[in-house]
Write a protein that holds these residues in place. Sequence first.
Motif, PDB file in Angstrom:
ATOM      1  N   ALA A  78      12.450   0.213  -4.053  1.00 41.78           N
ATOM      2  CA  ALA A  78      12.135   0.900  -2.796  1.00 41.78           C
ATOM      3  C   ALA A  78      10.755   0.501  -2.258  1.00 41.78           C
ATOM      4  O   ALA A  78      10.528   0.522  -1.041  1.00 41.78           O
ATOM      5  CB  ALA A  78      12.194   2.413  -3.009  1.00 41.78           C
ATOM      6  N   LYS A  79       9.832   0.120  -3.137  1.00 37.62           N
ATOM      7  CA  LYS A  79       8.489  -0.295  -2.686  1.00 37.62           C
ATOM      8  C   LYS A  79       8.549  -1.500  -1.757  1.00 37.62           C
ATOM      9  O   LYS A  79       7.640  -1.705  -0.947  1.00 37.62           O
ATOM     10  CB  LYS A  79       7.621  -0.665  -3.892  1.00 37.62           C
ATOM     11  N   GLU A  90      13.238   3.029  -7.918  1.00 37.20           N
ATOM     12  CA  GLU A  90      11.953   3.387  -7.319  1.00 37.20           C
ATOM     13  C   GLU A  90      11.059   2.168  -7.122  1.00 37.20           C
ATOM     14  O   GLU A  90      10.228   2.121  -6.190  1.00 37.20           O
ATOM     15  CB  GLU A  90      11.225   4.434  -8.166  1.00 37.20           C
ATOM     16  N   ASP A  91      11.210   1.149  -7.979  1.00 31.68           N
ATOM     17  CA  ASP A  91      10.438  -0.076  -7.795  1.00 31.68           C
ATOM     18  C   ASP A  91      11.000  -0.908  -6.650  1.00 31.68           C
ATOM     19  O   ASP A  91      10.244  -1.498  -5.872  1.00 31.68           O
ATOM     20  CB  ASP A  91      10.434  -0.899  -9.085  1.00 31.68           C
TER      21      ASP A  91
END
Length: 580
Positions: A236-237, A233-234
């Motif tokens: 993806a930023k 999820e990090d």
Amino acid sequence: MRPILFVFALFLAFSASAQKKGKTTPAPTPSKPNIILIMVDDLGYSDFGAYGSEIQTPNIDKLAYGGLRLKEFYNNSICAPTRASLITGQYPHKAGLGYFNTNLGLPAYQGWLNQESLTFGEVLQQGGYNTYLTGKWHVGNDSLYWPNQRGFNKFYGFIGGASNYYDISPYPEKAPPVELVENNQRINLAPGKYLTDEITNHALSYINESKDKPFFLYLAFNAPHWPLQAPAEDIAKYKGKYKIGWDSLRAQRYRRQLALGIADPRQKVAERDPEVVAWESLTFDEKELWQRKMEVYAAMVDHVDQSVGRVVEELKKLKKDDNTLIVLISDNGAQGGLNQLGQRRRQRNSGPIGSAGSYDYQEQNWAYVSNTPFRNYKATSHEGGISSPFIAWFPKKIKAGTITKGTGHLIDLAPTFYDVAGVNYPTNYRGVQTNTLPGVSLKNLLFEGNDLVRNEPIFWERAGNRAVRKGKWKLVSLYNPPASPVPGTKSNNPWQLYDIEADRGETTDLAAVYPDVVKGLIADYEAWAKRNGVENYDKLRVVPNFPGTPNPGNNNPNNNRNNAANQGREGQGNPRAGSN
């Protein structure tokens, strides 16, 4: 007037009555401040938003904007020597780690912290502090020299120089377990856990348990050190964030640094590294691969920022934030060591970059951006190797929004902490005469805004890379191996001279213009080297099985001391070499 006199008389009568009854309330004494030292690993000068980065670091930036930033703060260019100076306040040779955490058979190069060089754990512990360390140690492998034996009440982390961030031990052929130590007990990271989070979780636990005493917490993250591994999820930023490439990104960061007041427009910036290829010369597939590296690197820095935010929130919840000094630095510049695409031997890679079991790292092209606007990389004594961001935050003590030159060094932090804590540095500790502290306290710089006065230059030596900083002048020499392999053959390491006030990019060598300055600085260096037990690097290189020297043992994957892959990743061999 009479009512006033009446009230005053009542006050005197009450005070006298209280004294007779033994109930006099003593004047409150201010409690000693808590101290948190946060170190990140292999992070470049420009990798925080407050130093010019596009990476999302809102929590760290809040500390920076609410506190103080130094433009010039120096480390020792590589992991173990930096940590030796940080933890003891000594130059690394004086503390016993002049080369690395490797025993070369000489006191200045024994590979662990000697007893004469006290850790800030030992000094602050005897001064009434609870002392904690969570994260990376890397200043002594033997258990006799682990943190709990050197003044830390509690420790959670790893002993060596690098670690995986995830445990996938059910598949040992893909990656080994993540080996950790907690209070002298060997443990493994639980599957599914991310090491940055666990380092932070233990830091929060230690903060909570320190109720009766002030605490000192050394929070030593290993991120964003290789291997590049981060939560999906990090990552993806940052998808697509780096398609502009390193040339445009470095220019963007420099413009931000100018706007922030971190960079000085009157100073020259480093020229383009000739080994960094032009972004537009890459193929589409090459660009995709390189973008992924920086996306994961950014995600690792982002996650450290999230962790710093958790620490600050915990302090606020416990109402300890107004009495806590936080200092945040990096151990060296970003890591260079370019290997062209297709030539890198990716050891044990078991998934895409960023996943558990992958073993990639940032590399020189992006490190060139991380170290904006400076020259060179980790393991060298140019500004890109030894410059660190420095952020200090202490509500109501440090003026918000302060940016100053500073010109501090790692050796200054221990005396600063002792000064802030009101703790004396002992001349004798457990029957051992201690080394005197060569650094200066930064307390007046931090709290009063006073200029930092240094009576002595700052010095560096590591693997033959040497430097002296005195006023505006910086003398530098990068190690070049001898042309001949015959033992005793000397290398050619000419000194270069730079005016850092005008040319922090180190673009114009003035050694031929100011020979008397060079001569004086060389004399200063030689006197310092003698005081600290520094040996000529050519002499060290002929030691049998010297790490970094090619020999058959380097091909043995079970030989930790001579594992070329491991040493390359920490820059122990060629100072320009990077990870394998």
